[in-house]
Design a protein around this motif. Structure first.
Motif, mmCIF file in Angstrom:
data_model
loop_
_atom_site.group_PDB
_atom_site.id
_atom_site.type_symbol
_atom_site.label_atom_id
_atom_site.label_comp_id
_atom_site.label_asym_id
_atom_site.label_seq_id
_atom_site.Cartn_x
_atom_site.Cartn_y
_atom_site.Cartn_z
ATOM 1 N N THR A 81 0.843 -1.195 0.000
ATOM 2 C CA THR A 81 0.000 0.000 0.000
ATOM 3 C C THR A 81 0.881 1.248 0.000
ATOM 4 O O THR A 81 2.111 1.159 -0.054
ATOM 5 C CB THR A 81 -1.003 -0.032 1.188
ATOM 6 N N ALA A 82 0.241 2.401 0.009
ATOM 7 C CA ALA A 82 1.008 3.655 -0.014
ATOM 8 C C ALA A 82 1.729 3.839 1.316
ATOM 9 O O ALA A 82 1.208 3.471 2.383
ATOM 10 C CB ALA A 82 0.072 4.824 -0.276
ATOM 11 N N GLY A 83 2.922 4.420 1.271
ATOM 12 C CA GLY A 83 3.684 4.699 2.485
ATOM 13 C C GLY A 83 2.864 5.526 3.462
ATOM 14 O O GLY A 83 2.044 6.366 3.049
ATOM 15 N N PHE A 84 3.088 5.288 4.758
ATOM 16 C CA PHE A 84 2.321 6.010 5.778
ATOM 17 C C PHE A 84 2.774 7.464 5.875
ATOM 18 O O PHE A 84 3.932 7.802 5.569
ATOM 19 C CB PHE A 84 2.494 5.347 7.147
ATOM 20 N N ILE A 85 1.864 8.285 6.354
ATOM 21 C CA ILE A 85 2.129 9.718 6.505
ATOM 22 C C ILE A 85 1.857 10.085 7.964
ATOM 23 O O ILE A 85 0.790 9.776 8.491
ATOM 24 C CB ILE A 85 1.207 10.524 5.559
ATOM 25 N N ASP A 86 2.843 10.702 8.594
ATOM 26 C CA ASP A 86 2.710 11.150 9.990
ATOM 27 C C ASP A 86 2.593 12.672 9.958
ATOM 28 O O ASP A 86 3.496 13.359 9.485
ATOM 29 C CB ASP A 86 3.966 10.712 10.772
ATOM 30 N N THR A 87 1.491 13.204 10.473
ATOM 31 C CA THR A 87 1.227 14.648 10.304
ATOM 32 C C THR A 87 1.712 15.519 11.463
ATOM 33 O O THR A 87 1.448 16.733 11.449
ATOM 34 C CB THR A 87 -0.282 14.901 10.075
ATOM 35 N N HIS A 88 2.426 14.912 12.436
ATOM 36 C CA HIS A 88 2.905 15.733 13.568
ATOM 37 C C HIS A 88 3.926 14.924 14.363
ATOM 38 O O HIS A 88 3.571 13.959 15.046
ATOM 39 C CB HIS A 88 1.705 16.127 14.451
ATOM 40 N N ILE A 89 5.192 15.326 14.263
ATOM 41 C CA ILE A 89 6.245 14.617 15.002
ATOM 42 C C ILE A 89 7.403 15.581 15.242
ATOM 43 O O ILE A 89 7.637 16.493 14.457
ATOM 44 C CB ILE A 89 6.697 13.343 14.230
ATOM 45 N N HIS A 90 8.106 15.381 16.376
ATOM 46 C CA HIS A 90 9.199 16.283 16.769
ATOM 47 C C HIS A 90 10.528 15.563 16.602
ATOM 48 O O HIS A 90 10.859 14.661 17.374
ATOM 49 C CB HIS A 90 9.040 16.704 18.231
ATOM 50 N N PHE A 91 11.308 16.018 15.625
ATOM 51 C CA PHE A 91 12.598 15.369 15.365
ATOM 52 C C PHE A 91 13.601 15.541 16.521
ATOM 53 O O PHE A 91 14.368 14.615 16.813
ATOM 54 C CB PHE A 91 13.080 15.867 13.990
ATOM 55 N N THR A 330 -9.578 16.331 9.672
ATOM 56 C CA THR A 330 -8.776 15.677 10.703
ATOM 57 C C THR A 330 -7.629 14.881 10.082
ATOM 58 O O THR A 330 -7.679 14.513 8.910
ATOM 59 C CB THR A 330 -9.635 14.721 11.558
ATOM 60 N N ALA A 331 -6.623 14.629 10.916
ATOM 61 C CA ALA A 331 -5.461 13.846 10.500
ATOM 62 C C ALA A 331 -4.996 13.040 11.710
ATOM 63 O O ALA A 331 -5.475 13.252 12.830
ATOM 64 C CB ALA A 331 -4.353 14.762 9.998
ATOM 65 N N LEU A 332 -4.062 12.131 11.468
ATOM 66 C CA LEU A 332 -3.566 11.252 12.529
ATOM 67 C C LEU A 332 -2.054 11.393 12.617
ATOM 68 O O LEU A 332 -1.386 11.540 11.593
ATOM 69 C CB LEU A 332 -3.960 9.815 12.189
ATOM 70 N N ALA A 333 -1.520 11.334 13.843
ATOM 71 C CA ALA A 333 -0.090 11.621 14.012
ATOM 72 C C ALA A 333 0.459 10.951 15.267
ATOM 73 O O ALA A 333 -0.274 10.636 16.203
ATOM 74 C CB ALA A 333 0.119 13.125 14.103
ATOM 75 N N THR A 334 1.789 10.786 15.290
ATOM 76 C CA THR A 334 2.419 10.142 16.449
ATOM 77 C C THR A 334 2.747 11.130 17.563
ATOM 78 O O THR A 334 2.731 10.774 18.736
ATOM 79 C CB THR A 334 3.751 9.468 16.050
ATOM 80 N N ASP A 335 3.172 12.345 17.228
ATOM 81 C CA ASP A 335 3.663 13.319 18.211
ATOM 82 C C ASP A 335 4.816 12.777 19.067
ATOM 83 O O ASP A 335 4.954 13.136 20.230
ATOM 84 C CB ASP A 335 2.529 13.839 19.120
ATOM 85 N N VAL A 336 5.651 11.906 18.515
ATOM 86 C CA VAL A 336 6.902 11.578 19.227
ATOM 87 C C VAL A 336 7.649 12.884 19.470
ATOM 88 O O VAL A 336 7.686 13.775 18.615
ATOM 89 C CB VAL A 336 7.761 10.633 18.339
ATOM 90 N N GLY A 337 8.255 13.134 20.672
ATOM 91 C CA GLY A 337 8.409 12.309 21.804
ATOM 92 C C GLY A 337 7.383 12.441 22.907
ATOM 93 O O GLY A 337 7.521 11.743 23.913
ATOM 94 N N GLY A 374 -6.003 9.672 3.587
ATOM 95 C CA GLY A 374 -6.621 10.679 4.462
ATOM 96 C C GLY A 374 -5.606 11.719 4.920
ATOM 97 O O GLY A 374 -5.847 12.933 4.846
ATOM 98 N N ASN A 375 -4.441 11.256 5.379
ATOM 99 C CA ASN A 375 -3.410 12.207 5.801
ATOM 100 C C ASN A 375 -2.844 12.979 4.608
ATOM 101 O O ASN A 375 -2.506 14.157 4.737
ATOM 102 C CB ASN A 375 -2.300 11.490 6.575
ATOM 103 N N ALA A 376 -2.759 12.329 3.446
ATOM 104 C CA ALA A 376 -2.293 13.055 2.248
ATOM 105 C C ALA A 376 -3.265 14.181 1.912
ATOM 106 O O ALA A 376 -2.845 15.305 1.584
ATOM 107 C CB ALA A 376 -2.167 12.092 1.065
ATOM 108 N N GLU A 377 -4.561 13.905 2.015
ATOM 109 C CA GLU A 377 -5.560 14.952 1.744
ATOM 110 C C GLU A 377 -5.465 16.067 2.773
ATOM 111 O O GLU A 377 -5.606 17.248 2.444
ATOM 112 C CB GLU A 377 -6.966 14.342 1.726
#
Ligand code: GUN
Ligand code: ZN
Length: 449
Positions: A81-91, A330-337, A374-377
């Motif tokens: 499937t298409a690669g996942f998209i994370d819409t919020h993460i802190h490097f 809406t979107a979905l994200a990990t928000d690491v850390g 959904g996250n791409a949109e």
């Protein structure tokens, strides 16, 4: 945007086709059993030319079109499937993840603002960027929306590493000119100038895009929020990312700092920070008027479930946000850390539980759609990523629903029921379920080496 990032082949090996069970969406599933927007091919193939998807179809149709000597990666029992998209993460928070015992404001002070100071060192930023990209790819995430630290060099390090690998990132240096340690404070004018220079350096270079990144209303003066608004007006294609309504003490502090504004969201609105390219992390405790502001401006609310549970922040109210009378994107994200996993599969599992605690369900098809199209949109990038369709970047993930003994054991009872298989993947899956990840048709991660 350029057609292909020429550095995409660095490190990996380029393939001409990926064969397996093809799964992709053309629209959001309305509920369980809604397969009308689903492309599912039992023995399918994705043909790749110059880093883009050239064709998707039955393997028996695609494979004969390949040139002699073509490289084909075959994943017989796995889902492509298409690669996942994370819409919020802190490097800069890769060594903040799993910090004990606090909620948001204490967590920032005790752990995060200490760690982020290390990103003044370009060597540390470059090393962390390598780890960060490795970890995203191991988890099947091919695009992320990323906060840097306050240091412009942190954004440079991330973009440079993403470019080297052929990944497309949306990122920005954090703007923060108050309520933070001296070493982490910029000013309204330097934040403006540094962000502008980064936009000029990186936005639209290959696949990279810039996000103007005021951390949140507590750490920016009015002058700095104004500067963020000016950057957005002067550079219409860039994104904006910030935090909104995550924690009750945070919200009370915003009220104290901005007593004349009707709400937390109204503060951002006053400075021109709402809009269809604006991403707001958390959005847990919003009132009706705030949801209306987000809805009318086309802004996006990102659910960060592992973070919201770990930090005790609260429960995102998906049903209320999506009220058809004034739907919020809406979107979905990990928000690491603050979040506790890089895996978007784990993130979907925790989203399911948050939504359960609100008395609703998250169907497996909807969840997988969220991680991809959904996250791409939500990012306005559905014509580039998020689905398997001709012209999209060949950013792919290969998923194995029998990756662990517990998953394989559960799968014995499921047979060929697709939605049940996806629910197993989404509930029990993590990096172990990612058999391979491709960036622009180049193998960027392969399980077991
Ligand atoms: N609010 C302001 N900064 C942060 C951060 O780094 N993480 C989270 N979860 N919330 C924030
Ligand atoms: Zn965050």
């Amino acid at each position: 945007m350029d057609a292909i990032d020429r550095t995409a082949a660095v490190g990996g090996s380029r393939v001409d086709a990926v064969r397996g069970r093809i799964l992709s969406f053309t629209r959001r599933p309305e509920g369980p059993g809604d397969h009308a927007g689903l492309l599912h091919i039992q023995d399918g193939a994705v043909r790749i030319v110059d880093g883009r998807i050239a064709a998707v179809g039955e393997a028996s149709t695609i494979l004969p079109t390949l040139p002699p000597g073509a490289v084909i990666d075959h994943h017989p029992d796995a889902i492509v499937t298409a690669g996942f998209i994370d819409t919020h993460i802190h490097f800069p928070q890769t060594q903040v993840i799993a910090s004990y015992g606090t909620q948001l404001l204490d967590w920032l002070e005790r752990y995060t603002f200490v760690e982020e100071q290390r990103f003044a060192d370009a060597g540390h930023a470059a090393r962390t960027a390598r780890f960060f990209l490795d970890e995203l790819l191991r988890n099947g995430t091919t695009t992320a929306v990323v906060y840097g630290s306050v240091h412009p060099g942190s954004a440079d390090a991330l973009f440079a590493e993403a470019e080297r690998r052929g990944a497309g990132m949306i990122a920005g240096k954090v703007m923060m000119d108050r309520h933070a340690p001296d070493a982490l404070r910029d000013r309204a004018d330097t934040a403006y100038a540094d962000s502008k220079a980064l936009i000029e350096r990186w936005h639209g270079r290959g696949r990279q895009r810039y996000a103007v990144t005021p951390r949140f209303a507590i750490t920016s003066t009015e002058a700095q929020l104004e500067a963020a608004g000016a950057l957005l007006r002067e550079h219409p294609g860039v994104h904006m990312q910030t935090h909104l309504s995550e924690n009750p003490d945070e919200i009370a502090t915003v009220r104290r700092l901005f007593p004349d504004d009707a709400s937390y969201t109204a503060v951002y609105d006053r400075f021109g920070l709402l809009g269809p390219r604006s991403l707001f992390g958390h959005c847990i405790h919003l009132d009706e008027a705030e949801m209306r502001l987000l809805s009318e401006s086309g802004s996006v609310a990102s659910l960060c479930p592992t973070s919201n549970l770990f930090m005790g922040s609260g429960l995102f109210d998906l049903e209320r946000l999506e009220d058809p009378a004034r739907p919020v994107r809406t979107a979905l994200a990990t928000d690491v850390g603050g979040g506790t996993s890089y895996s978007m599969l784990r993130t979907a599992a925790e989203a399911y539980k948050v939504i359960q605690l609100r008395g609703r369900n998250l169907p497996a098809l909807r969840a997988l759609h969220w991680l991809t199209l959904g996250n791409a949109e939500a990012l306005g990038l559905a014509d580039e990523i998020g689905s398997l369709a001709p012209g999209r970047y060949a950013d792919l993930v290969v998923l194995d629903a029998r990756a662990t003994p517990a998953m394989a054991h559960r799968m014995e009872t499921i047979g060929d029921r697709l939605e049940d298989e996806l629910f197993v993947l989404l509930t029990l899956g993590d990096d172990r379920a990612v058999a391979a990840t491709y960036l622009q048709g180049t193998r960027a991660h392969s399980r077991g080496g």
